[in-house]
Design an enzyme around this catalytic site. Structure first.
Site, PDB file in Angstrom:
ATOM      1  N   ARG A 187      75.686  29.005  -4.365  1.00 28.89           N
ATOM      2  CA  ARG A 187      75.271  28.829  -5.475  1.00 28.89           C
ATOM      3  C   ARG A 187      73.578  29.381  -5.393  1.00 28.89           C
ATOM      4  NH1 ARG A 187      79.266  25.881  -8.924  1.00 28.89           N
ATOM      5  NH2 ARG A 187      78.081  25.508 -11.162  1.00 28.89           N
ATOM      6  N   LYS A 215      86.473  31.042 -13.896  1.00 28.71           N
ATOM      7  CA  LYS A 215      86.460  30.810 -11.843  1.00 28.71           C
ATOM      8  C   LYS A 215      87.868  30.147 -12.228  1.00 28.71           C
ATOM      9  CE  LYS A 215      82.346  30.129 -10.970  1.00 28.71           C
ATOM     10  NZ  LYS A 215      81.631  29.948 -12.214  1.00 28.71           N
ATOM     11  N   ARG A 244      82.585  16.108 -21.556  1.00 21.08           N
ATOM     12  CA  ARG A 244      81.852  16.029 -20.772  1.00 21.08           C
ATOM     13  C   ARG A 244      80.427  15.536 -20.932  1.00 21.08           C
ATOM     14  NH1 ARG A 244      84.372  20.568 -16.050  1.00 21.08           N
ATOM     15  NH2 ARG A 244      81.709  20.490 -16.422  1.00 21.08           N
ATOM     16  N   ARG A 295      72.259  25.439 -17.673  1.00 18.91           N
ATOM     17  CA  ARG A 295      73.128  26.497 -16.636  1.00 18.91           C
ATOM     18  C   ARG A 295      73.324  28.005 -16.200  1.00 18.91           C
ATOM     19  NH1 ARG A 295      78.398  23.459 -17.181  1.00 18.91           N
ATOM     20  NH2 ARG A 295      79.245  23.812 -14.677  1.00 18.91           N
ATOM     21  N   ARG A 324      84.300  25.510 -29.803  1.00 16.94           N
ATOM     22  CA  ARG A 324      85.072  24.599 -28.226  1.00 16.94           C
ATOM     23  C   ARG A 324      84.866  22.976 -28.355  1.00 16.94           C
ATOM     24  NH1 ARG A 324      84.995  25.319 -22.406  1.00 16.94           N
ATOM     25  NH2 ARG A 324      83.679  23.460 -21.937  1.00 16.94           N
TER      26      ARG A 324
END
Ligand code: AMP
Length: 300
Positions: free
Chosen positions: A88, A13, A139, A150, A127
């Site tokens: 959301r 996104k 992060r 999530r 990653r």
């Protein structure tokens, strides 16, 4: 232009939102970015959101709705915006509808980036491994475990938004697993009102507009012509069939039908000619009669 990009974390996104920003000169409103900025600045909202975000859960609706309400009133958002990560939940979507209605604004589209969750998890694992190998900072919520949480939150709380916008006729779906440029192109098509590129079999059916359509029309014409051929064409066909099969019955029948058909055509075409032929025949028979009478007279 006012848009919403829907899709689970990692669907792309953010990347697509940035492209829309430069193309349409609108602003990207990412609640995730705003919350991270609030956390970094140590604001009351940031302090409240920090632990929730670290756990990969959703910050309370009223917090994010208040942030968005402030943001869309700022001057740079007047030309339009792309919402990334908001709404959301259904209550957030309803709050957004109210915010827009109060300001006399409307959404142009809600674009859902459809993705394969299994592939997303693999991507983030790769990653994280690469960043760790390079010694880059990660992060806190950037790991496969948090991503799974999530994704669970997305499925339970955010996925119902697709139905919400579908019911309003605003939802458009895009294959988020396609290469980034293809996703951008698909979004561009949606925004310019062009039909989506379909899969191969449907494409073939759809393509009946150019050459294919002409060919189909020509074939249909040929069929109609063949059907509309005059009766005399039929016997010729029957003749050929008879010759081929060697069937006497058919062979005999065919010329008869041919004569009949030809007669019909002749009559229909020129009644005069047919009449003239009759006269000639009559004339001949009269002549013959006269000859035989003469013979009889000679003999007697
Ligand atoms: P994101 O960068 O959009 O993935 O968001 C990072 C985190 O910020 C999320 O995992 C949530 O904890 C929080 N967050 C962002 N946007 C929202 C939202 N609209 N509603 C609730 N929580 C949000």
């Amino acid at each position: 232009m006012r848009l919403i990009l829907l899709g689970p974390p990692g669907a792309g996104k953010g990347t697509q939102a940035q492209r829309l920003v430069s193309k349409h000169r609108i602003v990207q409103l990412s609640t995730g970015d705003m919350l991270r900025a609030a956390v970094a600045a140590g604001t009351p909202v940031g302090l409240r959101a920090k632990s929730i975000m670290d756990a990969g859960q959703l910050v309370p609706d009223e917090v994010v709705v208040a942030i968005i309400a402030d943001r869309i009133d700022q001057a740079d958002a007047r030309r339009g915006f792309v919402l990334d990560g908001f709404p959301r939940t259904v209550p957030q979507a309803e709050a957004l509808d109210r915010l827009l209605a109060e300001r006399g604004l409307k959404l142009d589209a809600v674009i859902e980036l459809k993705v394969n969750e299994g592939i997303l998890i693999k991507r983030i694992e790769t990653r994280v491994a690469e960043m760790t190998a390079r010694g880059e900072p990660l992060r806190k919520d950037d790991n496969a475990e948090v991503l799974k949480g999530r994704l669970d939150a997305y499925r339970a709380q955010t996925a119902p938004l697709a139905g919400y916008y579908q019911a309003k006729g605003q939802l458009k779906a895009v294959d988020g697993m396609a290469p980034i440029d293809d996703v951008t192109a698909a979004i561009d098509r949606i925004l310019s009102g062009q039909p989506a590129a379909k899969k191969a079999p449907k494409k073939a059916a759809q393509k009946l507009t150019g050459k294919a359509a002409k060919a189909t029309q020509a074939a249909a014409k040929k069929k109609t012509k063949a059907k509309a051929k005059p009766a005399k064409a039929k016997p010729a066909k029957a003749k050929a069939k008879a010759r081929k099969s060697g069937s006497k019955k058919t062979a005999k029948k065919a010329p008869k039908a041919a004569r009949k058909a030809a007669k019909g055509v002749k009559k229909g075409k020129s009644g005069r000619k047919a009449g003239a032929a009759k006269k000639t025949t009559k004339g001949k028979s009269v002549q013959r009669k006269t000859k035989s009478r003469r013979r009889l007279t000679k003999a007697s």
